[in-house]
Structures are given as C-alpha cells and as structure tokens.
Design a protein around this motif. Structure first.
Motif, PDB file in Angstrom:
ATOM      1  N   GLU A 196      12.611  85.295  78.044  1.00 46.21           N
ATOM      2  CA  GLU A 196      12.728  85.459  79.490  1.00 46.21           C
ATOM      3  C   GLU A 196      13.258  86.844  79.848  1.00 46.21           C
ATOM      4  O   GLU A 196      12.820  87.450  80.830  1.00 46.21           O
ATOM      5  CB  GLU A 196      13.668  84.383  80.064  1.00 46.21           C
ATOM      6  CG  GLU A 196      13.125  82.971  79.972  1.00 46.21           C
ATOM      7  CD  GLU A 196      11.850  82.789  80.769  1.00 46.21           C
ATOM      8  OE1 GLU A 196      11.806  83.261  81.918  1.00 46.21           O
ATOM      9  OE2 GLU A 196      10.893  82.182  80.240  1.00 46.21           O
ATOM     10  N   SER A 215      16.823  73.999  86.652  1.00 44.33           N
ATOM     11  CA  SER A 215      15.371  74.108  86.615  1.00 44.33           C
ATOM     12  C   SER A 215      14.895  75.225  85.700  1.00 44.33           C
ATOM     13  O   SER A 215      13.696  75.465  85.592  1.00 44.33           O
ATOM     14  CB  SER A 215      14.825  74.339  88.032  1.00 44.33           C
ATOM     15  OG  SER A 215      15.309  75.562  88.551  1.00 44.33           O
ATOM     16  N   GLU A 217      15.757  78.544  85.924  1.00 45.62           N
ATOM     17  CA  GLU A 217      15.684  79.865  86.538  1.00 45.62           C
ATOM     18  C   GLU A 217      16.929  80.673  86.186  1.00 45.62           C
ATOM     19  O   GLU A 217      18.031  80.138  86.101  1.00 45.62           O
ATOM     20  CB  GLU A 217      15.525  79.753  88.048  1.00 45.62           C
ATOM     21  CG  GLU A 217      14.164  79.258  88.471  1.00 45.62           C
ATOM     22  CD  GLU A 217      13.920  79.453  89.956  1.00 45.62           C
ATOM     23  OE1 GLU A 217      14.814  79.982  90.642  1.00 45.62           O
ATOM     24  OE2 GLU A 217      12.841  79.071  90.429  1.00 45.62           O
ATOM     25  N   GLN A 231      14.498  88.700  91.069  1.00 43.94           N
ATOM     26  CA  GLN A 231      14.857  87.409  90.495  1.00 43.94           C
ATOM     27  C   GLN A 231      13.613  86.520  90.382  1.00 43.94           C
ATOM     28  O   GLN A 231      12.793  86.475  91.302  1.00 43.94           O
ATOM     29  CB  GLN A 231      15.910  86.715  91.358  1.00 43.94           C
ATOM     30  CG  GLN A 231      17.209  87.492  91.463  1.00 43.94           C
ATOM     31  CD  GLN A 231      17.875  87.709  90.125  1.00 43.94           C
ATOM     32  OE1 GLN A 231      17.775  86.884  89.231  1.00 43.94           O
ATOM     33  NE2 GLN A 231      18.555  88.834  89.973  1.00 43.94           N
ATOM     34  N   PRO A 232      13.432  85.835  89.274  1.00 45.06           N
ATOM     35  CA  PRO A 232      12.226  85.023  89.073  1.00 45.06           C
ATOM     36  C   PRO A 232      12.160  83.862  90.056  1.00 45.06           C
ATOM     37  O   PRO A 232      13.166  83.289  90.432  1.00 45.06           O
ATOM     38  CB  PRO A 232      12.381  84.512  87.627  1.00 45.06           C
ATOM     39  CG  PRO A 232      13.847  84.560  87.374  1.00 45.06           C
ATOM     40  CD  PRO A 232      14.369  85.735  88.149  1.00 45.06           C
ATOM     41  N   LYS A 233      10.933  83.541  90.466  1.00 47.19           N
ATOM     42  CA  LYS A 233      10.679  82.425  91.379  1.00 47.19           C
ATOM     43  C   LYS A 233       9.700  81.466  90.710  1.00 47.19           C
ATOM     44  O   LYS A 233       8.569  81.287  91.159  1.00 47.19           O
ATOM     45  CB  LYS A 233      10.123  82.947  92.702  1.00 47.19           C
ATOM     46  CG  LYS A 233      11.043  83.904  93.442  1.00 47.19           C
ATOM     47  CD  LYS A 233      12.298  83.195  93.948  1.00 47.19           C
ATOM     48  CE  LYS A 233      13.194  84.142  94.729  1.00 47.19           C
ATOM     49  NZ  LYS A 233      14.417  83.471  95.211  1.00 47.19           N
ATOM     50  N   VAL A 234      10.148  80.853  89.633  1.00 48.58           N
ATOM     51  CA  VAL A 234       9.261  80.001  88.834  1.00 48.58           C
ATOM     52  C   VAL A 234       8.776  78.818  89.647  1.00 48.58           C
ATOM     53  O   VAL A 234       7.579  78.511  89.686  1.00 48.58           O
ATOM     54  CB  VAL A 234       9.990  79.519  87.558  1.00 48.58           C
ATOM     55  CG1 VAL A 234       9.102  78.580  86.758  1.00 48.58           C
ATOM     56  CG2 VAL A 234      10.412  80.714  86.715  1.00 48.58           C
ATOM     57  N   ARG A 235       9.674  78.141  90.331  1.00 50.35           N
ATOM     58  CA  ARG A 235       9.294  76.942  91.070  1.00 50.35           C
ATOM     59  C   ARG A 235       8.370  77.270  92.237  1.00 50.35           C
ATOM     60  O   ARG A 235       7.404  76.554  92.504  1.00 50.35           O
ATOM     61  CB  ARG A 235      10.549  76.222  91.573  1.00 50.35           C
ATOM     62  CG  ARG A 235      11.331  75.524  90.463  1.00 50.35           C
ATOM     63  CD  ARG A 235      12.585  74.874  90.965  1.00 50.35           C
ATOM     64  NE  ARG A 235      13.597  75.864  91.328  1.00 50.35           N
ATOM     65  CZ  ARG A 235      14.815  75.575  91.758  1.00 50.35           C
ATOM     66  NH1 ARG A 235      15.166  74.310  91.895  1.00 50.35           N
ATOM     67  NH2 ARG A 235      15.662  76.519  92.056  1.00 50.35           N
TER      68      ARG A 235
END
Length: 285
Positions: A196, A215, A217, A231-235
């Motif tokens: 990641e 979750s 993140e 910042q990652p927005k996986v959902r």
C-alpha cells in the motif's frame, strides 16, 4: 555517601508504595476523582513525605498508610451496596438548569456564579444558554448538559440512515517503524502494508504515523509536512465502479433486441442495484 544512597533508595521504595496505594484506591482522572479519595491521595502523599524525611518512624507511617488505603476501599464497597451511604460519602448531583430555567438557589448552594455556569457550558461547546434544556453538576464537580430537542445535532438514526459499524483505527507505523501487533489484529501483514505504501509512492522511513481503519484505508502523516499525499478512497472507488457496472447493464438491456439477453441484463442490473443499496452505508460515509 552511604546516608545519601540510603535516602535515595528509601525514597524510591516509598514512592513505589505510594503509587501502589493510589492505584489500589482507584484508577481515575484526578479532575474526576471522588472528594474522599482525593483527600486520601493527599494524606498518603503527606505521610510518605514525612516518612522519607524521617519525621515519623516507618512503623507508624505504615499503619497510617494502610488505614488510608483500606478506608476508601471499604467505603467504596459500602457505597456500592447502599445508595444512602454512597450519597453520604460522595454527595448528590445538583440540578443547575431545569426546563431551560437556571436554578439560582442551587447555583448558590454549589458556590457558583452565573459567569461560572456560562464558562462551564462554553467548555462543552454550548455558547447559547437558550439551547440548554437541563444541566446538572455531578458529585465530582463536573457539569453535564442536555440540549433541547430542536438543538441537538442530527444523527444518522434521526434521518433513518444506516451507517457501517466503525472499529477503532489501529496505529501500524510509528516513527518509521512497523508495529506488528496492531497490524495483525486487523488480519493484515507487513507485506500488505508495504504494498500500500508503494502504491502511494511513500517510503517507510518517511512515515511519522500511519493508521489503518476497519475497512483497510490508510491515513498517513509524513516527517516532511511540505509533501502532500492524496489519501486513498478505496470504498468510494468501489462504490463508483459498482454504479458504473449497474448503469452499463441497464444500458445493454435497452440496446439489445435479443429478448433473452435483454432479460438477463435487466435482472443482473436489478440485482446489482439491490446490492448497491445494501452496501451504500458501508462504502460511503
């Protein structure tokens, strides 16, 4: 020299005894401690100081210490068993605001002014007195307020919105070092974490703090504050992809002339739409 060393060792031993005594009495924030327990803390500290300075002998000091450790424990036990004893020892709560009206007599009873009350409310982020329906001073001096129904913040429950349950985020990197135990508690490993970080183009040694939520993140804070990391927005990305697939299936059902294919596309589109509605509280927040 020997006398100095003896005093140091004696003071350390008495410090440990005092610390253990206070831990036995109770583990609480000093600002929320019960009045009698606070008195016990002071007396224990004074007795230990007198013992370390040889102003009272050790045997007499230990008798006093044991008394002031056992007495609060005994009173706490009796307070648990009897409400009358609990109120006698710790006092009762005092209503300061009732139905939006300040109880001036009760303010006088607890030795508070109107400005003191307003300051306490401001510390609770309540700046308008008319927003308060009820306020009470607890036996430890803390003031708790209950807002009027139309002034309370709206929650997801109020609007009938389902939200995903949230677990406590775990700190998995501190000062550039991976913390294995919090990572494993999430069911993750170091290889996943390094992957990641590679996706985000961040080196492990540049990470000051990294947290992972339930979750999966990541939240990163780097040593170099000038560097900004998206910042990652996986959902959110997963939700957007599901919506796109559902829209494509619906479009295919409208474009094809084959009745069998049209039915298949439409059924799958409806199934996916049902799934998206179920997952929305978990993917969007």
């Amino acid at each position: 020299m020997q006398e100095t060393l003896y005093l140091i060792l004696k003071s350390l031993a008495l410090f440990c005894i005092a610390w253990l005594s206070m831990r036995l009495i109770g583990k609480r924030n000093i600002t929320k401690v019960k009045p009698f327990n606070f008195l016990s803390y002071i007396i224990i500290a004074v007795v230990v100081t007198l013992m370390s300075l040889n102003l009272i002998n050790l045997s007499s000091g230990f008798v006093v210490l044991i008394t002031w450790v056992v007495l609060p424990l005994a009173l706490d036990f009796l307070g648990i068993k009897s409400q009358v004893i609990h109120q006698f020892i710790n006092g009762r709560e005092t209503v300061l605001i009732k139905h939006g009206k300040i109880m001036e007599e009760n303010l006088l009873q607890v030795r508070m002014t109107g400005e003191d009350l307003l300051a306490e409310l401001r510390s609770k982020n309540i700046f308008n007195l008319t927003d308060v329906e009820f306020a009470v001073m607890e036996s430890n001096g803390e003031i708790n307020a209950y807002l009027k129904a139309d002034k309370k913040p709206i929650t997801a429950h109020d609007v009938g919105q389902k939200v995903a349950p949230q677990a406590e985020p775990q700190t998995v990197i501190m000062d550039g070092n991976i913390l294995a135990e919090p990572l494993s508690s999430l069911g993750l490993n170091q290889d996943w974490l390094k992957t990641e970080l590679d996706k985000m183009g961040v080196a492990l040694e540049n990470v000051f703090i990294c947290q992972v939520d339930s979750s999966g993140e990541l939240f990163l804070d780097l040593f170099n504050d000038a560097v900004e990391i998206p910042q990652p927005k996986v959902r959110e990305l997963l939700y957007a992809n599901l919506e796109k697939i559902q829209a494509d299936l619906l479009a295919f059902s409208l474009q094809t002339e084959n009745k069998s294919a049209k039915g298949m596309y439409l059924r799958n589109s409806q199934k996916l739409d049902h799934l998206i509605n179920k997952l929305r509280p978990y993917l969007l927040h």
